[in-house]
Design an enzyme around this catalytic site. Structure first.
Site, mmCIF file in Angstrom:
data_model
loop_
_atom_site.group_PDB
_atom_site.id
_atom_site.type_symbol
_atom_site.label_atom_id
_atom_site.label_comp_id
_atom_site.label_asym_id
_atom_site.label_seq_id
_atom_site.Cartn_x
_atom_site.Cartn_y
_atom_site.Cartn_z
ATOM 1 N N LYS A 267 4.860 -39.586 10.190
ATOM 2 C CA LYS A 267 5.851 -38.958 11.072
ATOM 3 C C LYS A 267 6.991 -39.939 11.286
ATOM 4 O O LYS A 267 6.797 -41.153 11.227
ATOM 5 C CB LYS A 267 5.231 -38.619 12.439
ATOM 6 C CG LYS A 267 5.952 -37.503 13.155
ATOM 7 C CD LYS A 267 5.545 -36.181 12.546
ATOM 8 C CE LYS A 267 6.032 -34.986 13.301
ATOM 9 N NZ LYS A 267 5.281 -33.799 12.885
HETATM 10 N N1 GLU Z 1 6.964 -31.213 11.171
HETATM 11 C C1 GLU Z 1 6.084 -30.199 10.659
HETATM 12 C C2 GLU Z 1 4.679 -30.397 11.195
HETATM 13 O O1 GLU Z 1 4.482 -30.987 12.228
HETATM 14 C C3 GLU Z 1 6.155 -30.082 9.143
HETATM 15 C C4 GLU Z 1 5.774 -31.311 8.376
HETATM 16 C C5 GLU Z 1 6.015 -31.217 6.888
HETATM 17 O O2 GLU Z 1 6.404 -30.164 6.423
HETATM 18 O O3 GLU Z 1 5.797 -32.222 6.206
HETATM 19 O O4 GLU Z 1 3.728 -29.914 10.645
#
Ligand code: GLU
Length: 424
Positions: A114
């Site tokens: 993240k």
């Molecule tokens: N931010 C989104 C999540 O928390 C998508 C993450 C992604 O597509 O890599 O799942």
């Protein structure tokens, strides 16, 4: 001297402590050794960067940013980038751990990551945001890449930001690298269906949960908190399937109509007025009121820690579908579980986004793009299978859906770690 107090953060508890205690609880339930727990409860890599950015008035503002890799036992790290004023390193670590479990539960060949920048994106001009995003990308450029760590949108970011990241990375490489980031606009290698994917996945989970109770989506009353990419699309998809969307909200407040809102009109009103103020045919409510409305399904699709020990006993919905990451605190989780409320955990309910991110990554690597119907059918397969696996674990072990999802996911990551062995 006067001191200016920072506005209170939405984070009442430390999310990293929350995520780790969730993991420890699961480790006690399944066969995970202490050594394995020692590995899984840490992040592999945490990077903190400063992002000097030229502002419109000529001054330079230095933003703080992070990129965290939690685990890569099952494949390259995957996870979004959040732009929000309350971002912290601990929040980013928690979100990266949740990505590891989410990817494992969906059976994707990814680990968890993240990123985040401490910024209120709505207060920046588009040029400032672009300069900030490009500088952030360049600060983490050696950490990301199609085989290493693949960012995507999260709260406060979308296709526009992904295009800037894609371009900055590609300019530095000297050629277009489609697989470096997902959630890109369609014209530069995005996937059909990616924008709606998180909401579509949540809708599939809600459909499956209702089926278990012998109900259809049509006719169910749904309250949705948050009107960003997830909340807005979930309202549109469920309304299209005949559900009655009784309430929606954004960060400033919501609207409620017990007979169901005209969702398309609400979307249009929000687009033109940037808020729900003055929307006809509904009464204004607060976000706190929305969470405890009389409805069948509650979908918190905004930020973490909105259903807490203070309001969990007042939630009237029979199903809570976590469109956001971490909207229900562990204390609230226990209260809801004891009251027989079915909580569809984030790692299941909002996994549609990363599933179609996976499809986008695959399509980019192959430079061969699929039809939208193909994307949606494959998304349905993966999410519905994960729901069924989680449900079976939930019934067989008599544990909550969250514990069941974690048990499966943590088990898969532990297995991969054992199979690979410890280096050196
Ligand atoms: N931010 C989104 C999540 O928390 C998508 C993450 C992604 O597509 O890599 O799942």
């Amino acid at each position: 001297m006067t001191t200016v107090e920072a506005p209170p953060s939405h984070l009442k508890e430390n999310p990293w402590e929350m995520a780790r205690s969730q993991l420890r609880r699961i480790a006690g339930l399944i066969d995970v050794s202490d050594s394995m727990l020692n590995v899984l409860q840490e992040c592999k890599k945490c990077v903190s960067v400063s992002i000097p950015t030229r502002m419109e008035d000529g001054s330079v503002h230095v933003f703080e940013g992070f990129r965290v890799t939690h685990n890569v036992a099952r494949g390259p790290a995957k996870g979004g980038i959040r732009y929000h004023q309350d971002v912290t390193l601990d929040e980013t670590k928690a979100l990266s751990m949740w990505m590891t479990w989410k990817c494992a539960l969906m059976g994707l060949p990814f680990g968890g990551a993240k990123g985040g920048v401490v910024v209120s994106p709505k207060e920046l001009s588009e040029d400032e945001l672009q300069r900030m995003t490009r500088r952030y990308t360049s600060e983490i450029i050696n950490l990301i890449g199609p085989e290493v760590d693949i960012p995507a949108p999260d709260v406060g970011t979308g296709p526009r930001e992904m295009a800037w990241i894609f371009d900055t990375y590609s300019m530095n490489k000297g050629y277009s690298v489609l697989g470096v980031v997902t959630g890109k606009p369609l014209e530069i290698g995005g996937s059909l269906g990616r924008v709606e994917a998180t909401a579509r996945g949540a809708a599939f989970c809600i459909r499956e949960a209702l089926r278990k109770e012998g109900h259809e989506v049509a006719g169910r009353r749904v309250a949705i908190q948050g009107f960003g990419n997830v909340g807005r699309n979930l309202a549109l998809i469920l309304a299209d399937q005949g559900a009655s969307i009784v309430a929606v909200s954004d960060s400033t407040g919501g609207i409620y109509n017990p007979d169901g809102l005209d969702v398309a009109a609400a979307v249009e009103h929000k687009r033109t007025h940037r808020s729900f103020d003055g929307f006809d045919g509904a009464e204004a409510i607060t976000n706190e009121e929305l969470l405890i409305l009389d409805c069948d399904v509650l979908a918190p699709c905004a930020l973490e820690q909105v259903v807490t020990g203070d309001n969990a006993d007042k939630v009237k919905a029979g199903i809570v579908a976590e469109g956001a990451n971490g909207p229900v605190t562990p204390e609230a989780d226990q209260i809801l579980d004891e009251r027989g409320v079915l909580v569809l955990p984030d790692v299941l309910a909002n996994a549609g986004g990363v599933v179609v991110s996976y499809f986008e990554w695959v399509q980019g690597l192959q430079e061969y793009f699929w039809k939208e119907s193909e994307v949606n059918a494959k998304l349905n397969d993966i999410v519905t299978r994960a729901f069924a696996e989680t449900w079976r674990e939930h019934e067989e072990r008599d544990i909550s859906m969250r514990q069941a999802a974690y048990a499966i996911a943590v088990g898969r990551v532990a297995e991969a770690t054992i199979t690979r062995g410890l280096y050196p």
